[in-house]
Design an enzyme around this catalytic site. Sequence first.
Site, PDB file in Angstrom:
ATOM      1  N   SER A 103      -7.455 -27.487  -9.621  1.00 48.34           N
ATOM      2  CA  SER A 103      -8.526 -26.899  -8.819  1.00 48.34           C
ATOM      3  C   SER A 103      -8.362 -27.290  -7.343  1.00 48.34           C
ATOM      4  CB  SER A 103      -9.876 -27.329  -9.389  1.00 48.34           C
ATOM      5  OG  SER A 103     -10.918 -26.524  -8.909  1.00 48.34           O
ATOM      6  N   HIS A 255     -11.486 -22.991 -16.982  1.00 48.28           N
ATOM      7  CA  HIS A 255     -11.002 -23.626 -15.753  1.00 48.28           C
ATOM      8  C   HIS A 255     -10.479 -25.039 -15.987  1.00 48.28           C
ATOM      9  CE1 HIS A 255     -10.733 -24.449 -11.471  1.00 48.28           C
ATOM     10  NE2 HIS A 255     -11.527 -25.508 -11.600  1.00 48.28           N
TER      11      HIS A 255
END
Length: 275
Positions: A103, A255
């Site tokens: 991320s 994610h």
Amino acid sequence: MEQTIFTGSKLINGNDIYYEFYPHDQPKDTVLLIHGFLSSSFSFRRLIPLLRREYNVISIDLPPFGKSGKSLNFTYSYENLAKSVIEFLRIMGFEKVHLIGHSMGGQISLNILHLYPSMVNKAILLCSSGYLQRSKRHLLLSSRIPFFHIYVKYHLARSGVLNNLKKVVHDQKMIDDEMILGYTSPFLEDDIFKALTRMIRDREGDLTAEKLNSIETPCLLIWGEHDRVVPLNVGKRLNKDLKNSDLIVFKDTGHLVPEERPEDTTKYIREFIAE
């Protein structure tokens, strides 16, 4: 036989960087793990045991997250975070590593590739942030209001750790008490919210397509098909702009790839490093 773990912190650019070092007796390579926004080394807890079978593994907490410092005199820009990571590696005596960034940690990794390519062999970007602009002017101005950190704390508390976890994982049945506690613990003190307020002001936008085009380091992009935080189309765009990159997409994955697919992620990392 129990493996050795070294933990500690190094004062870098006026802020403490917490680290965990898992040395291998006969390492093939060294990998450095860089976590994402509102996270810490905890997010790699399922990946580290697999990687340490073959590599030296270093995991750091980026300031102001996890157990790292939350100094208000530190510049929380991507560029300064990248410079701080490089200085950390130099102090620790590592001349060259493989980067694994998740991320926001992917964006820090990309800044390192842009600024210090000689320090990196290869980079693995897990659902990396990309193409985000700097915060809007009204938010930058608001962040200078006294006690704005209380609003930041309220905003994060309102969304809640559990709701955020439901957003970042595809299979919500994997969320348990250990996971909730691990992602909650770093936010039990007010200092981090003051530092996050500073980060709002300091954070520049993500690297431009032009700067990404200039990166020559081999990159492996690993994405979750159902990523709702950094959608797959960002990964496809990065794959296009990073001229020496490949993209792997995991089905039924969100994610939080290091938590959701540690075995598969490790498999592709090993293959990529060995090429």
